[in-house]
Write a protein that holds these residues in place. Sequence first.
Motif, PDB file in Angstrom:
ATOM      1  N   PRO A  65      -1.048 -14.931   3.520  1.00 37.99           N
ATOM      2  CA  PRO A  65       0.009 -14.179   2.828  1.00 37.99           C
ATOM      3  C   PRO A  65      -0.425 -13.697   1.443  1.00 37.99           C
ATOM      4  O   PRO A  65      -0.036 -12.592   1.018  1.00 37.99           O
ATOM      5  N   ILE A  66      -1.227 -14.495   0.755  1.00 38.04           N
ATOM      6  CA  ILE A  66      -1.670 -14.113  -0.588  1.00 38.04           C
ATOM      7  C   ILE A  66      -2.602 -12.912  -0.506  1.00 38.04           C
ATOM      8  O   ILE A  66      -2.552 -11.999  -1.344  1.00 38.04           O
ATOM      9  N   LEU A  67      -3.458 -12.902   0.516  1.00 37.01           N
ATOM     10  CA  LEU A  67      -4.333 -11.760   0.741  1.00 37.01           C
ATOM     11  C   LEU A  67      -3.501 -10.509   1.013  1.00 37.01           C
ATOM     12  O   LEU A  67      -3.824  -9.411   0.532  1.00 37.01           O
ATOM     13  N   ALA A  68      -2.423 -10.683   1.763  1.00 41.46           N
ATOM     14  CA  ALA A  68      -1.520  -9.555   2.023  1.00 41.46           C
ATOM     15  C   ALA A  68      -0.890  -9.052   0.730  1.00 41.46           C
ATOM     16  O   ALA A  68      -0.718  -7.841   0.541  1.00 41.46           O
ATOM     17  N   PHE A  69      -0.549  -9.983  -0.176  1.00 39.90           N
ATOM     18  CA  PHE A  69      -0.025  -9.569  -1.486  1.00 39.90           C
ATOM     19  C   PHE A  69      -0.999  -8.617  -2.175  1.00 39.90           C
ATOM     20  O   PHE A  69      -0.614  -7.575  -2.705  1.00 39.90           O
ATOM     21  N   ALA A  70      -2.263  -9.010  -2.179  1.00 37.70           N
ATOM     22  CA  ALA A  70      -3.280  -8.231  -2.892  1.00 37.70           C
ATOM     23  C   ALA A  70      -3.456  -6.848  -2.289  1.00 37.70           C
ATOM     24  O   ALA A  70      -3.608  -5.854  -3.012  1.00 37.70           O
ATOM     25  N   VAL A  71      -3.448  -6.774  -0.960  1.00 34.52           N
ATOM     26  CA  VAL A  71      -3.700  -5.492  -0.289  1.00 34.52           C
ATOM     27  C   VAL A  71      -2.475  -4.580  -0.355  1.00 34.52           C
ATOM     28  O   VAL A  71      -2.596  -3.374  -0.590  1.00 34.52           O
ATOM     29  N   VAL A  72      -1.293  -5.140  -0.167  1.00 33.62           N
ATOM     30  CA  VAL A  72      -0.082  -4.330  -0.035  1.00 33.62           C
ATOM     31  C   VAL A  72       0.503  -3.930  -1.387  1.00 33.62           C
ATOM     32  O   VAL A  72       1.016  -2.804  -1.531  1.00 33.62           O
ATOM     33  N   SER A  73       0.422  -4.806  -2.383  1.00 33.08           N
ATOM     34  CA  SER A  73       1.091  -4.555  -3.667  1.00 33.08           C
ATOM     35  C   SER A  73       0.793  -3.183  -4.268  1.00 33.08           C
ATOM     36  O   SER A  73       1.716  -2.491  -4.719  1.00 33.08           O
ATOM     37  N   PRO A  74      -0.480  -2.733  -4.318  1.00 34.98           N
ATOM     38  CA  PRO A  74      -0.741  -1.426  -4.929  1.00 34.98           C
ATOM     39  C   PRO A  74      -0.141  -0.252  -4.164  1.00 34.98           C
ATOM     40  O   PRO A  74      -0.055   0.854  -4.716  1.00 34.98           O
ATOM     41  N   MET A  75       0.265  -0.460  -2.903  1.00 31.49           N
ATOM     42  CA  MET A  75       0.775   0.638  -2.083  1.00 31.49           C
ATOM     43  C   MET A  75       2.300   0.698  -2.033  1.00 31.49           C
ATOM     44  O   MET A  75       2.864   1.640  -1.478  1.00 31.49           O
ATOM     45  N   VAL A  76       2.965  -0.303  -2.596  1.00 31.57           N
ATOM     46  CA  VAL A  76       4.417  -0.385  -2.463  1.00 31.57           C
ATOM     47  C   VAL A  76       5.116   0.792  -3.126  1.00 31.57           C
ATOM     48  O   VAL A  76       6.109   1.321  -2.614  1.00 31.57           O
ATOM     49  N   HIS A  77       4.597   1.237  -4.275  1.00 28.18           N
ATOM     50  CA  HIS A  77       5.284   2.309  -5.000  1.00 28.18           C
ATOM     51  C   HIS A  77       5.339   3.592  -4.172  1.00 28.18           C
ATOM     52  O   HIS A  77       6.284   4.372  -4.296  1.00 28.18           O
ATOM     53  N   ARG A  78       4.351   3.809  -3.306  1.00 31.05           N
ATOM     54  CA  ARG A  78       4.357   5.007  -2.471  1.00 31.05           C
ATOM     55  C   ARG A  78       5.475   4.943  -1.443  1.00 31.05           C
ATOM     56  O   ARG A  78       6.164   5.941  -1.187  1.00 31.05           O
ATOM     57  N   ALA A  79       5.653   3.782  -0.839  1.00 33.70           N
ATOM     58  CA  ALA A  79       6.750   3.616   0.119  1.00 33.70           C
ATOM     59  C   ALA A  79       8.098   3.784  -0.576  1.00 33.70           C
ATOM     60  O   ALA A  79       9.016   4.402  -0.019  1.00 33.70           O
ATOM     61  N   ALA A  80       8.212   3.238  -1.788  1.00 36.18           N
ATOM     62  CA  ALA A  80       9.470   3.344  -2.525  1.00 36.18           C
ATOM     63  C   ALA A  80       9.781   4.792  -2.889  1.00 36.18           C
ATOM     64  O   ALA A  80      10.942   5.210  -2.906  1.00 36.18           O
ATOM     65  N   GLU A  81       8.735   5.581  -3.192  1.00 34.10           N
ATOM     66  CA  GLU A  81       8.953   6.986  -3.521  1.00 34.10           C
ATOM     67  C   GLU A  81       9.448   7.767  -2.310  1.00 34.10           C
ATOM     68  O   GLU A  81      10.263   8.688  -2.447  1.00 34.10           O
ATOM     69  N   ARG A  82       8.987   7.408  -1.128  1.00 33.03           N
ATOM     70  CA  ARG A  82       9.370   8.136   0.080  1.00 33.03           C
ATOM     71  C   ARG A  82      10.726   7.689   0.609  1.00 33.03           C
ATOM     72  O   ARG A  82      11.557   8.505   1.013  1.00 33.03           O
ATOM     73  N   LEU A  83      10.962   6.386   0.653  1.00 34.07           N
ATOM     74  CA  LEU A  83      12.183   5.849   1.249  1.00 34.07           C
ATOM     75  C   LEU A  83      13.275   5.551   0.231  1.00 34.07           C
ATOM     76  O   LEU A  83      14.444   5.473   0.596  1.00 34.07           O
ATOM     77  N   GLY A  84      12.885   5.375  -1.031  1.00 33.21           N
ATOM     78  CA  GLY A  84      13.813   4.872  -2.039  1.00 33.21           C
ATOM     79  C   GLY A  84      13.675   3.365  -2.139  1.00 33.21           C
ATOM     80  O   GLY A  84      13.319   2.685  -1.165  1.00 33.21           O
ATOM     81  N   ILE A  85      13.957   2.843  -3.316  1.00 36.53           N
ATOM     82  CA  ILE A  85      13.789   1.398  -3.537  1.00 36.53           C
ATOM     83  C   ILE A  85      14.692   0.583  -2.615  1.00 36.53           C
ATOM     84  O   ILE A  85      14.270  -0.403  -2.009  1.00 36.53           O
ATOM     85  N   GLU A  86      15.963   0.985  -2.496  1.00 41.21           N
ATOM     86  CA  GLU A  86      16.917   0.204  -1.708  1.00 41.21           C
ATOM     87  C   GLU A  86      16.480   0.110  -0.241  1.00 41.21           C
ATOM     88  O   GLU A  86      16.480  -0.964   0.358  1.00 41.21           O
ATOM     89  N   ARG A  87      16.101   1.232   0.356  1.00 42.01           N
ATOM     90  CA  ARG A  87      15.707   1.225   1.764  1.00 42.01           C
ATOM     91  C   ARG A  87      14.390   0.494   1.978  1.00 42.01           C
ATOM     92  O   ARG A  87      14.183  -0.139   3.030  1.00 42.01           O
TER      93      ARG A  87
END
Length: 415
Positions: A65-87
């Motif tokens: 899970p910690i490795l997933a944190f490292a890989v996914v964290s930098p990409m989260v803002h892109r998903a939030a920009e497309r879907l919105g933070i709430e979704r």
Amino acid sequence: MEQITEHHHIPSSASRLAASILTALVFVVALNLRAPLTSVGPLLPRIGTSEHLNATMQGLLGSLPILAFAVVSPMVHRAAERLGIERTVLAAMAFLTLGIVIRSACGTIGLWAGTLVIGCSIAVGNVLVPAIVKRDYPGHTSLATGIYSACMTGMAAFASAAALPLSDAIGWQGTLGIWAIPAGIVTLLWLWRSRANAQRTTPAAKTATDAQPRSRQSTASETRLRVSMWKRPEAWAVTLFMGLQSVNYYVCVTWLPTIEVSFGVPADRTGWHLAVFQLVGIVMGLLIPVLLKGDSQVAAVVVASVPLAIGALGLAFAPRLDLLWIIVASIGSGCSLVVALSLIGLKTSTTEETTQLSGMAQCVGYLLAAVGPTLAGTIYDITSGWRTVLIMLAILAVAQTAIGIIIGRNKEAGR
């Protein structure tokens, strides 16, 4: 239109109460961001026996899970920009629920696949929940952040303490799977919040919307900041401090119960000791900001780092005083996280720089942390003992102290 007409008949006080409840649901999300992980540590010996996993593989299970944190964290803002933070948070909670079910109900493959899904889902929450807290509580950010941290760590401590008693009653699969219930509930609650927010434009939503054009306009500037941040020695120092304290925390969360059992501590006590480790950390995390005031952070760094070394060495060479050394280490662990997060803000001068350094510190820091539990398990397999692992943690704590002192003495940073 009928719905809009009905809303006009709602008393203003009731409307405000409903809005407050919706806003406060972010703290319910926080309750789910550590418990599915911290419930694993006390159960690792049973999982290892059941699934025929040696210490290295058990450590890898804790590190995934910690490795997933490292890989996914930098990409989260892109998903939030497309879907919105709430979704995006809604999707994360739904996948978290699914991952917990897969981990418990789908055999050996499901154990690993579910753990990976859980890590990716929690990574989204790690990035977005603090941003939501800051956005929705602009006048009380510090208090709201404290509540958020306490919710997250408090439930993590409960999960650790309850793991073995629950496992005795329903098995380790059931114990890990039971966390799908609160995750499922928060998914439904967040769906309610998302729909309610979609029906009206709140001040917070307007602020987020207004911020988007500015974000697009400053893309080139942010790119330059990202490049320059990775070239700054002090940014690397802050990142290493974050990484070292993360290594110590996740090794303890993953292996502390197993280490204690090897020293003769009854298994039913180890889960409670892990809970104490986290609960004491909550209290100390609320107190350490007093030492972060002023130009120097050296005192805060020392208070946060030295107890980690003392606790590790004490447990290695005087294990009969295990609870004492766990409390000492928890003082350092609780303070270290707050100091690491604070240094990110203290050593940057603009919001853009803070964002860039935070992304860098979390990405690299979690990569380092992911190595910790697996390396600890490998060392145990080689040496057939945990003393070498504990000495390694003490050495890392000394390195953390030295790096922190260098950072803390640099009064001009971020200005």
